[in-house]
Write an enzyme that holds these catalytic residues in place. Structure first.
Site, short mmCIF file in Angstrom:
data_model
loop_
_atom_site.label_atom_id
_atom_site.label_comp_id
_atom_site.label_asym_id
_atom_site.label_seq_id
_atom_site.Cartn_x
_atom_site.Cartn_y
_atom_site.Cartn_z
N GLU A 1 -19.92 -6.57 6.15
CA GLU A 1 -18.47 -6.75 5.99
C GLU A 1 -17.77 -6.63 7.35
O GLU A 1 -16.90 -7.42 7.69
CB GLU A 1 -17.94 -5.69 5.01
CG GLU A 1 -16.47 -5.84 4.67
CD GLU A 1 -15.97 -4.78 3.69
OE1 GLU A 1 -16.76 -3.86 3.34
OE2 GLU A 1 -14.80 -4.87 3.28
N GLY B 1 -4.33 -7.62 5.07
CA GLY B 1 -5.78 -7.68 5.10
C GLY B 1 -6.34 -6.60 6.01
O GLY B 1 -7.51 -6.24 5.91
N ASP C 1 -6.13 -3.29 6.17
CA ASP C 1 -5.63 -2.21 5.31
C ASP C 1 -5.20 -0.92 6.02
O ASP C 1 -4.15 -0.39 5.74
CB ASP C 1 -6.69 -1.82 4.28
CG ASP C 1 -7.06 -2.96 3.36
OD1 ASP C 1 -6.66 -4.11 3.61
OD2 ASP C 1 -7.78 -2.71 2.38
N GLN D 1 -1.40 -12.05 0.41
CA GLN D 1 -2.33 -11.86 1.55
C GLN D 1 -2.07 -12.95 2.60
O GLN D 1 -1.32 -13.89 2.34
CB GLN D 1 -3.78 -11.92 1.05
CG GLN D 1 -4.46 -10.57 1.12
CD GLN D 1 -5.90 -10.56 0.67
OE1 GLN D 1 -6.39 -11.52 0.08
NE2 GLN D 1 -6.58 -9.47 0.93
N TYR E 1 -14.02 -1.49 -9.66
CA TYR E 1 -13.00 -1.60 -8.61
C TYR E 1 -11.73 -0.88 -9.03
O TYR E 1 -11.29 -0.95 -10.18
CB TYR E 1 -12.68 -3.09 -8.35
CG TYR E 1 -11.60 -3.26 -7.30
CD1 TYR E 1 -11.90 -3.16 -5.94
CD2 TYR E 1 -10.27 -3.49 -7.67
CE1 TYR E 1 -10.91 -3.28 -4.98
CE2 TYR E 1 -9.28 -3.62 -6.71
CZ TYR E 1 -9.59 -3.51 -5.37
OH TYR E 1 -8.62 -3.63 -4.42
C1 DGY Z 1 -9.47 -3.00 -0.99
O1 DGY Z 1 -9.43 -2.69 -2.16
O2 DGY Z 1 -10.11 -2.40 -0.14
C2 DGY Z 1 -8.76 -4.20 -0.55
O3 DGY Z 1 -8.78 -4.40 0.80
C3 DGY Z 1 -7.37 -4.27 -1.11
O4 DGY Z 1 -7.28 -5.54 -1.56
#
Ligand code: DGY
Length: 423
Positions: free
Chosen positions: A387, A158, A160, A101, A81
């Protein structure tokens, strides 16, 4: 059928369970995310309420002394990540991010304890912690006391890459950002994710706040991105109101009064974001001092707060007017920027559906709420626990075996058995 769906949803929650917290999905999101966890607890409560409470307790064990609750807790090392702990540089005993958040914890805790009152004593310390978070929002993100709080990074909403952020993002530079490699596009189709240009700006903001030592009381005014999001504020209002109700039941009068006052303050200020032309609420660009003329699901999510019934009816009508096969699109179809497959610029998200449906039901829009719930369950039977989903075709997008999607399915299925209570 619903038994099979229920078992499949529980299986996903178990597969993604790391003992004291749950990852949103393997690979793409390998840590604990703030609002994911609180909404996940709503699913877990259907088969293990004590484990559900642990989910929220673990999150709050990493609350900062100022009251902020970070959006990611990096419990374990994972290179899959970006941006990881070294980019955030927050200097916490267990690394965390430095932004927050949507504060859905107060709502989730109340819902959990309504059905599991035997957990009240164990949960009591959380009341003060959640109240401290709510107080922190008003102190640091609404320094002028308008009643509404700002987000200072799109990730805080949230949502994004919502079209809502396009205009304010013009003010956020991207030069000078340290070189980086994105990881999300190794797990999911790049065409369904935020763009590189947006990512550069996300990281620029992180580097800016890191340069200020994550002193949360200083970040709001120094951020070129300060946006008042109606969905975010409505979640805060609802959580304050629900925590106040819970505090009354638990005999915590001071916390009841404080949360009640914060909810009232937010609710009194919300009408400033209403757009009659769009039949929904809009974001406010606090730096530019004007509403952002864009109909996203952030303004529909405002129905989660106890808004006036006539406004809830307008929101129900606006959703109907989207005319998509599946609801609720995160951006009104046909408007500039709409993209049926790109993350928050069109796709359907079940958590947003859940909160909008809950609010509409409470405001007397039972039919609209039922239509959203039915549409959500149809997405699952057609496309699995994704998702997010294309609102036009129903195609599942982003990560698979998604935790909060599974949690929402358990909530929707339980409502089919016993309808949600009226307000
Ligand atoms: C991501 O990394 O896509 C998240 O939404 C940020 O927390």
């Amino acid at each position: 059928m619903s038994d099979a769906l229920r078992s499949a949803a529980i299986e996903i929650l178990k597969v993604n369970d790391r003992g004291s917290y749950t990852v949103p999905t393997k690979g793409l999101y390998p840590f604990q995310w703030n609002w994911d966890s609180c909404l996940t607890a709503l699913g877990q409560r259907h088969f293990d309420p004590a484990r559900a409470l642990t989910e929220i307790e673990t999150l709050f064990a990493h609350q900062w002394p100022c009251g902020m609750v970070p959006h990611i807790i990096f419990h374990a090392q994972d290179d899959g990540y970006f941006p990881g702990p070294e980019v955030w540089g927050c200097n916490r005993p267990v690394p965390t991010s430095g932004i927050t958040q949507p504060p859905v914890a107060g709502f989730a805790l109340r819902r959990l304890l309504d059905a599991a009152p035997d957990l009240q004593d164990r949960a009591r310390p959380l009341l003060a912690r959640i109240t401290a978070w709510h107080r922190w929002f008003h102190a640091t993100r609404d320094p002028q006391g308008s009643g509404l709080v700002a987000i200072i990074h799109p990730w805080e909403s949230g949502r994004d890459n919502s079209v809502d952020w396009d205009a304010p993002f013009d003010r956020v530079p991207s030069d000078g950002v340290a070189p980086y490699t994105r990881r999300d596009t190794q797990h999911a189709d790049a065409a369904h994710r935020p763009t590189k240009d947006q990512y550069d700006r996300y990281i620029w903001l992180v580097e800016r706040f890191r340069g200020l030592g994550w002193a949360t009381e200083r970040l709001h005014y120094t951020s070129p991105f300060q946006v008042v999001d109606p969905g975010f504020n409505s979640i805060l209002i609802r959580s304050c109101a629900d925590l106040a109700d819970l505090a009354v039941v638990m005999g915590e009068d001071a916390q009841a009064a404080e949360n009640r006052a914060l909810a009232a303050k937010g609710l009194a200020a919300l009408p400033a974001l209403w757009s009659d032309a769009h039949g929904q609420y809009l974001c406010l660009d606090r730096v530019a001092g004007r509403l952002i003329d864009n109909p996203s699901s952030g303004g529909l999510l405002a129905a989660f707060a106890p808004i006036p019934p006539d406004r809830a009816a307008r929101i129900a009508a606006s959703i109907e007017a989207h005319g998509t096969r599946f609801r609720v699109a995160s951006q009104a179809p046909g408007t500039p920027g709409f993209d049926a497959k790109r993350y928050w610029r069109g796709p359907v998200w079940l958590v947003v559906n859940y909160m909008i449906a809950d609010g509409l039901e409470r405001a007397g829009q039972a039919e609209a709420a039922a239509a959203i719930r039915a549409s959500s369950l149809r997405l699952i039977t057609e496309s699995g626990f994704a998702e997010y989903y294309d609102p036009l075709t129903g195609e599942g997008l982003g990560g698979g075996q998604f935790t909060w999607t599974a949690a929402m399915v358990l909530e929707f299925l339980s409502m089919q058995r016993s309808p949600a209570p009226a307000r």
